[in-house]
Motif scaffolding. Structure first.
Motif, PDB file in Angstrom:
ATOM      1  N   LEU A  18       0.793  -1.219   0.000  1.00  6.14           N
ATOM      2  CA  LEU A  18       0.000   0.000   0.000  1.00  6.14           C
ATOM      3  C   LEU A  18       0.833   1.281   0.000  1.00  6.14           C
ATOM      4  CD1 LEU A  18      -2.608   1.739   0.771  1.00  6.14           C
ATOM      5  CD2 LEU A  18      -2.210   0.982   3.090  1.00  6.14           C
ATOM      6  N   TYR A  19       1.979   1.278   0.651  1.00  2.00           N
ATOM      7  CA  TYR A  19       2.758   2.498   0.857  1.00  2.00           C
ATOM      8  C   TYR A  19       3.617   2.906  -0.324  1.00  2.00           C
ATOM      9  CZ  TYR A  19       1.120   1.765   5.514  1.00  2.00           C
ATOM     10  OH  TYR A  19       0.300   1.577   6.582  1.00  2.00           O
ATOM     11  N   GLY A  20       3.849   2.027  -1.250  1.00  8.33           N
ATOM     12  CA  GLY A  20       4.654   2.348  -2.415  1.00  8.33           C
ATOM     13  C   GLY A  20       6.128   2.039  -2.206  1.00  8.33           C
ATOM     14  N   THR A  21       6.833   1.984  -3.305  1.00  9.02           N
ATOM     15  CA  THR A  21       8.231   1.570  -3.323  1.00  9.02           C
ATOM     16  C   THR A  21       9.128   2.468  -2.489  1.00  9.02           C
ATOM     17  OG1 THR A  21       7.867   0.724  -5.550  1.00  9.02           O
ATOM     18  CG2 THR A  21      10.139   0.956  -4.855  1.00  9.02           C
ATOM     19  N   GLU A  22       8.976   3.767  -2.594  1.00 15.70           N
ATOM     20  CA  GLU A  22       9.865   4.690  -1.873  1.00 15.70           C
ATOM     21  C   GLU A  22       9.701   4.566  -0.359  1.00 15.70           C
ATOM     22  OE1 GLU A  22      12.693   7.377  -0.748  1.00 15.70           O
ATOM     23  OE2 GLU A  22      12.442   6.266  -2.625  1.00 15.70           O
ATOM     24  N   THR A  23       8.473   4.506   0.120  1.00 13.10           N
ATOM     25  CA  THR A  23       8.256   4.361   1.562  1.00 13.10           C
ATOM     26  C   THR A  23       8.806   3.032   2.054  1.00 13.10           C
ATOM     27  OG1 THR A  23       6.310   5.783   1.518  1.00 13.10           O
ATOM     28  CG2 THR A  23       6.501   4.271   3.380  1.00 13.10           C
ATOM     29  N   LEU A  24       8.585   1.954   1.300  1.00 15.70           N
ATOM     30  CA  LEU A  24       9.105   0.652   1.709  1.00 15.70           C
ATOM     31  C   LEU A  24      10.629   0.642   1.715  1.00 15.70           C
ATOM     32  CD1 LEU A  24       6.619  -1.826   0.008  1.00 15.70           C
ATOM     33  CD2 LEU A  24       6.603  -0.919   2.334  1.00 15.70           C
ATOM     34  N   ARG A  25      11.253   1.356   0.799  1.00 17.23           N
ATOM     35  CA  ARG A  25      12.715   1.471   0.791  1.00 17.23           C
ATOM     36  C   ARG A  25      13.186   2.180   2.067  1.00 17.23           C
ATOM     37  NH1 ARG A  25      16.398   4.853   0.393  1.00 17.23           N
ATOM     38  NH2 ARG A  25      15.104   6.627  -0.123  1.00 17.23           N
ATOM     39  N   GLN A  26      12.474   3.242   2.463  1.00 15.42           N
ATOM     40  CA  GLN A  26      12.837   3.966   3.672  1.00 15.42           C
ATOM     41  C   GLN A  26      12.602   3.119   4.927  1.00 15.42           C
ATOM     42  OE1 GLN A  26      10.488   7.553   2.481  1.00 15.42           O
ATOM     43  NE2 GLN A  26      12.260   8.616   3.351  1.00 15.42           N
ATOM     44  N   VAL A  27      11.525   2.358   4.945  1.00 13.84           N
ATOM     45  CA  VAL A  27      11.247   1.477   6.087  1.00 13.84           C
ATOM     46  C   VAL A  27      12.367   0.452   6.220  1.00 13.84           C
ATOM     47  CG1 VAL A  27       9.694  -0.344   6.921  1.00 13.84           C
ATOM     48  CG2 VAL A  27       8.755   1.816   6.081  1.00 13.84           C
ATOM     49  N   GLU A  28      12.799  -0.114   5.109  1.00 14.82           N
ATOM     50  CA  GLU A  28      13.901  -1.080   5.153  1.00 14.82           C
ATOM     51  C   GLU A  28      15.190  -0.414   5.634  1.00 14.82           C
ATOM     52  OE1 GLU A  28      15.712  -4.759   2.572  1.00 14.82           O
ATOM     53  OE2 GLU A  28      14.419  -3.313   1.568  1.00 14.82           O
ATOM     54  N   GLN A  29      15.416   0.819   5.206  1.00 14.47           N
ATOM     55  CA  GLN A  29      16.595   1.568   5.671  1.00 14.47           C
ATOM     56  C   GLN A  29      16.523   1.803   7.186  1.00 14.47           C
ATOM     57  OE1 GLN A  29      16.920   5.564   4.097  1.00 14.47           O
ATOM     58  NE2 GLN A  29      19.143   5.466   4.182  1.00 14.47           N
ATOM     59  N   HIS A  30      15.345   2.155   7.690  1.00 12.81           N
ATOM     60  CA  HIS A  30      15.166   2.330   9.139  1.00 12.81           C
ATOM     61  C   HIS A  30      15.464   1.022   9.871  1.00 12.81           C
ATOM     62  CE1 HIS A  30      12.218   5.964   8.681  1.00 12.81           C
ATOM     63  NE2 HIS A  30      13.458   6.273   8.371  1.00 12.81           N
ATOM     64  N   ALA A  31      14.975  -0.080   9.309  1.00 15.62           N
ATOM     65  CA  ALA A  31      15.206  -1.383   9.939  1.00 15.62           C
ATOM     66  C   ALA A  31      16.700  -1.693  10.001  1.00 15.62           C
ATOM     67  CB  ALA A  31      14.458  -2.471   9.171  1.00 15.62           C
ATOM     68  N   ARG A  32      17.411  -1.370   8.931  1.00 12.60           N
ATOM     69  CA  ARG A  32      18.866  -1.594   8.935  1.00 12.60           C
ATOM     70  C   ARG A  32      19.532  -0.794  10.057  1.00 12.60           C
ATOM     71  NH1 ARG A  32      20.081  -4.580   4.753  1.00 12.60           N
ATOM     72  NH2 ARG A  32      18.943  -4.387   2.826  1.00 12.60           N
ATOM     73  N   GLN A  33      19.097   0.455  10.229  1.00 10.99           N
ATOM     74  CA  GLN A  33      19.669   1.294  11.285  1.00 10.99           C
ATOM     75  C   GLN A  33      19.372   0.713  12.669  1.00 10.99           C
ATOM     76  OE1 GLN A  33      18.493   5.404  10.790  1.00 10.99           O
ATOM     77  NE2 GLN A  33      18.969   5.350   8.619  1.00 10.99           N
TER      78      GLN A  33
END
Length: 143
Positions: A18-33
């Motif tokens: 639902l959130y789109g590719t860019e938001t999911l990319r940022q969520v994954e980046q947050h998870a990495r942090q």
């Protein structure tokens, strides 16, 4: 006896398309942090967190839980459900999971920007309903 540092705990983000590719990319980046920060802080028993791919569907949740069951290095799963992640999609996976489960229920930011917070911020940073729903489902399933 095998060394404890040869084992890992899987850190898994539950979300949806639902959130789109860019938001999911940022969520994954947050998870990495988050994973890097927790690994640097040091976990009890010298276990390492291992970040897994985003889980966005019931089939992905089921596959992840089955994979965890069969991976001898995996000693458990930590889930972090992103915003309005439909926790219902985890029922199939959780019903077969035979390893410990911990729900990581927190926002990404340490501070909430009350003056500038909007729905984009909420959709990117909050665990909100997804975490509450997973807690409810876990309780109903007796986990």
């Amino acid at each position: 006896m095998q060394q404890l540092n040869s084992y890992s705990v899987w850190f898994v983000i539950g979300t949806q398309h639902l959130y789109g590719t860019e938001t999911l990319r940022q969520v994954e980046q947050h998870a990495r942090q988050v994973v890097e920060g927790l690994n640097q802080a040091g976990l009890p028993l010298q276990l390492e967190l291992e970040l897994k791919l985003l889980v966005k569907s019931p089939d992905e949740a089921l596959t992840l839980c089955r994979d965890a069951n069969h991976d001898t290095r995996c000693v458990g799963i930590i889930t972090w459900l992103h915003t309005f992640s439909p926790a219902k999609m985890w029922i199939g996976g959780l019903s077969v999971l035979n390893k410990p489960l911990l729900q990581f229920h927190t926002q990404f930011n340490a501070e909430i920007p009350w003056d500038s917070m909007d729905m984009d911020f909420m959709n990117l940073n909050q665990t909100a309903h997804g975490g509450r729903e997973l807690g409810f489902i876990g309780a109903r399933m007796g986990l």
